[in-house]
Design a protein around this motif. Sequence first.
Motif, mmCIF file in Angstrom:
data_model
loop_
_atom_site.group_PDB
_atom_site.id
_atom_site.type_symbol
_atom_site.label_atom_id
_atom_site.label_comp_id
_atom_site.label_asym_id
_atom_site.label_seq_id
_atom_site.Cartn_x
_atom_site.Cartn_y
_atom_site.Cartn_z
ATOM 1 N N TYR A 169 0.846 -1.221 0.436
ATOM 2 C CA TYR A 169 0.034 0.155 0.414
ATOM 3 C C TYR A 169 0.532 1.628 -0.124
ATOM 4 C CZ TYR A 169 -3.673 -3.275 2.200
ATOM 5 O OH TYR A 169 -4.377 -4.000 1.779
ATOM 6 N N ILE A 170 0.547 2.067 -1.004
ATOM 7 C CA ILE A 170 1.425 3.656 -0.619
ATOM 8 C C ILE A 170 0.557 3.939 -0.335
ATOM 9 C CG2 ILE A 170 1.742 5.354 -2.525
ATOM 10 C CD1 ILE A 170 4.186 3.032 -2.135
ATOM 11 N N ILE A 171 0.785 5.481 1.023
ATOM 12 C CA ILE A 171 0.479 6.215 1.183
ATOM 13 C C ILE A 171 0.526 7.569 1.285
ATOM 14 C CG2 ILE A 171 1.269 5.974 4.127
ATOM 15 C CD1 ILE A 171 -1.201 6.845 5.320
ATOM 16 N N GLY A 172 -0.248 8.854 1.556
ATOM 17 C CA GLY A 172 0.219 10.037 0.218
ATOM 18 C C GLY A 172 -0.699 11.289 -0.100
ATOM 19 N N ARG A 173 -0.418 12.039 -0.250
ATOM 20 C CA ARG A 173 -1.239 12.808 -0.389
ATOM 21 C C ARG A 173 -1.806 13.191 -1.986
ATOM 22 N NH1 ARG A 173 1.642 17.087 -0.144
ATOM 23 N NH2 ARG A 173 1.417 17.775 -2.996
ATOM 24 N N HIS A 174 -1.272 12.110 -2.608
ATOM 25 C CA HIS A 174 -1.348 11.611 -3.861
ATOM 26 C C HIS A 174 -3.375 11.538 -4.591
ATOM 27 C CE1 HIS A 174 -1.631 11.270 -8.051
ATOM 28 N NE2 HIS A 174 -1.077 12.193 -8.156
ATOM 29 N N LEU A 175 -3.745 11.922 -5.002
ATOM 30 C CA LEU A 175 -5.614 10.876 -4.882
ATOM 31 C C LEU A 175 -5.488 9.791 -5.631
ATOM 32 C CD1 LEU A 175 -7.732 13.464 -5.796
ATOM 33 C CD2 LEU A 175 -7.426 12.729 -4.113
ATOM 34 N N GLU A 176 -4.207 9.096 -6.016
ATOM 35 C CA GLU A 176 -4.580 7.990 -6.973
ATOM 36 C C GLU A 176 -3.557 6.855 -5.461
ATOM 37 O OE1 GLU A 176 -4.775 6.448 -9.464
ATOM 38 O OE2 GLU A 176 -5.881 9.025 -10.433
ATOM 39 N N ASN A 177 -3.174 7.256 -5.190
ATOM 40 C CA ASN A 177 -2.462 6.467 -3.711
ATOM 41 C C ASN A 177 -3.569 5.606 -3.084
ATOM 42 O OD1 ASN A 177 -0.066 7.305 -4.097
ATOM 43 N ND2 ASN A 177 -0.769 9.456 -2.564
ATOM 44 N N ASP A 183 -3.713 16.432 2.903
ATOM 45 C CA ASP A 183 -3.373 17.172 4.448
ATOM 46 C C ASP A 183 -2.150 17.818 3.789
ATOM 47 O OD1 ASP A 183 -0.824 18.394 6.720
ATOM 48 O OD2 ASP A 183 -2.498 17.266 8.127
ATOM 49 N N THR A 184 -1.441 19.191 3.949
ATOM 50 C CA THR A 184 0.102 19.980 3.105
ATOM 51 C C THR A 184 0.856 19.610 3.617
ATOM 52 O OG1 THR A 184 -0.540 22.117 4.580
ATOM 53 C CG2 THR A 184 -2.156 21.410 2.370
ATOM 54 N N ASN A 185 0.891 18.781 4.325
ATOM 55 C CA ASN A 185 2.429 18.447 5.176
ATOM 56 C C ASN A 185 2.793 17.333 4.831
ATOM 57 O OD1 ASN A 185 3.296 20.877 6.783
ATOM 58 N ND2 ASN A 185 1.485 20.831 8.192
ATOM 59 N N VAL A 186 1.743 16.951 4.066
ATOM 60 C CA VAL A 186 2.036 14.988 3.318
ATOM 61 C C VAL A 186 2.924 15.397 2.194
ATOM 62 C CG1 VAL A 186 1.052 12.633 3.001
ATOM 63 C CG2 VAL A 186 0.611 13.834 4.990
ATOM 64 N N SER A 187 3.879 14.533 1.763
ATOM 65 C CA SER A 187 4.072 14.617 0.394
ATOM 66 C C SER A 187 3.110 13.835 -0.139
ATOM 67 C CB SER A 187 5.588 13.563 0.442
ATOM 68 O OG SER A 187 6.472 14.528 1.439
ATOM 69 N N ARG A 188 3.026 13.649 -1.488
ATOM 70 C CA ARG A 188 2.306 12.862 -2.533
ATOM 71 C C ARG A 188 2.693 11.887 -2.442
ATOM 72 N NH1 ARG A 188 0.699 15.791 -6.883
ATOM 73 N NH2 ARG A 188 0.620 14.197 -9.073
ATOM 74 N N ARG A 189 3.767 10.991 -2.538
ATOM 75 C CA ARG A 189 3.456 10.002 -2.232
ATOM 76 C C ARG A 189 4.661 9.409 -1.323
ATOM 77 N NH1 ARG A 189 3.240 5.739 -6.203
ATOM 78 N NH2 ARG A 189 5.944 4.315 -5.763
ATOM 79 N N HIS A 190 4.042 9.942 0.137
ATOM 80 C CA HIS A 190 4.945 10.130 1.622
ATOM 81 C C HIS A 190 5.217 8.225 1.992
ATOM 82 C CE1 HIS A 190 5.437 12.695 5.110
ATOM 83 N NE2 HIS A 190 5.398 11.278 6.040
ATOM 84 N N ALA A 191 4.689 7.404 2.143
ATOM 85 C CA ALA A 191 5.465 6.574 2.835
ATOM 86 C C ALA A 191 4.853 5.165 1.988
ATOM 87 C CB ALA A 191 5.279 6.612 4.134
ATOM 88 N N GLU A 192 5.586 3.750 2.661
ATOM 89 C CA GLU A 192 4.684 2.961 2.163
ATOM 90 C C GLU A 192 4.581 0.984 2.828
ATOM 91 O OE1 GLU A 192 7.129 0.648 -0.915
ATOM 92 O OE2 GLU A 192 8.752 0.861 0.241
ATOM 93 N N PHE A 193 3.400 0.332 2.944
ATOM 94 C CA PHE A 193 3.210 -0.458 3.968
ATOM 95 C C PHE A 193 2.945 -1.447 3.302
ATOM 96 C CE2 PHE A 193 0.392 2.964 5.820
ATOM 97 C CZ PHE A 193 0.895 2.820 7.459
ATOM 98 N N VAL A 194 4.198 -2.403 3.954
ATOM 99 C CA VAL A 194 3.914 -3.766 3.785
ATOM 100 C C VAL A 194 3.315 -4.773 4.283
ATOM 101 C CG1 VAL A 194 5.536 -5.874 2.357
ATOM 102 C CG2 VAL A 194 6.090 -3.797 1.714
ATOM 103 N N CYS A 195 2.518 -5.571 3.927
ATOM 104 C CA CYS A 195 1.886 -6.401 5.128
ATOM 105 C C CYS A 195 2.608 -8.128 4.241
ATOM 106 C CB CYS A 195 0.640 -6.433 5.320
ATOM 107 S SG CYS A 195 -0.192 -4.872 5.215
ATOM 108 N N ALA A 196 2.665 -8.771 5.254
ATOM 109 C CA ALA A 196 3.263 -9.787 4.894
ATOM 110 C C ALA A 196 3.640 -10.920 5.884
ATOM 111 C CB ALA A 196 4.517 -10.408 3.581
ATOM 112 N N ALA A 197 2.837 -12.241 5.701
ATOM 113 C CA ALA A 197 3.015 -13.346 6.550
ATOM 114 C C ALA A 197 2.143 -12.707 8.651
ATOM 115 C CB ALA A 197 4.576 -13.894 7.431
#
Length: 242
Positions: A169-177, A183-197
């Motif tokens: 999962y990608i989290i951020g300000r961009h609507l395609e995430n 939030d203007t303090n959040v980057s367009r592609r700010h961080a990612e989550f990886v869920c496994a096992a």
Amino acid sequence: MAKGTVERSIENIFTGLFARAFKSGVTPLQLGRQLLQVVNTQQETDSQGRRVIPNSYLIELSPHDREGFADLEGSLLQELTASLREYIAQEGLHVEGKARVALHTDADLRKGKFTITSKNVNQDGAATPPAAASAPTLTVVDGGPAFDGPPAVLTLPTGQRIELHEGHYIIGRHLENDIVLNDTNVSRRHAEFVCAAGEVVVRDMGSTNGTKVNGVVVNGEQLLQHGDVINFGSAQVTFEAS
């Protein structure tokens, strides 16, 4: 883009990113190629003339093969998911929400064998029965194992609760995430989550204002625990393990 061109693109990605010997009997390139074959067999035309496919794909590996990918599973999930979404866009296919890929272990599978099962998963986590398909060297289980419940839930600043199923999962300000933070303090592609096992890690993606877990800056990746508070810039998100 033609299917052959997409497959060559996948081959370049996987042979470049994962160019080394594997302990497992399955290679990332095999998984990527077979994933596209399954997508092609799942296409159905709806009443609006759209070619519709399921949005969730579960790849099950033998214990030996899953262990062989242990040190790069996050990167593998990310590349499989990105390649799947690219193919969907290029072929003009319709999918409900965001397409995603998850990896599981099947103790009954032998080394070198894997299965891919597809489902349509709604935002509330409910799923329709999986579709089945077949391809050379690949068994796709008809009515196969149910997708596990979400390993975690995020509570966003708005109070919205987001289930994290296995995948990327990608989290951020961009609507395609996958997850959008307005939030203007959040980057367009700010961080990612990886869920496994059954575990979830968060990684900052070079954001301007950084990512913190319980007030500590995330450098590299951070394994999340129940009750962790994650800050993406000034946006605060709470993590709950299921």
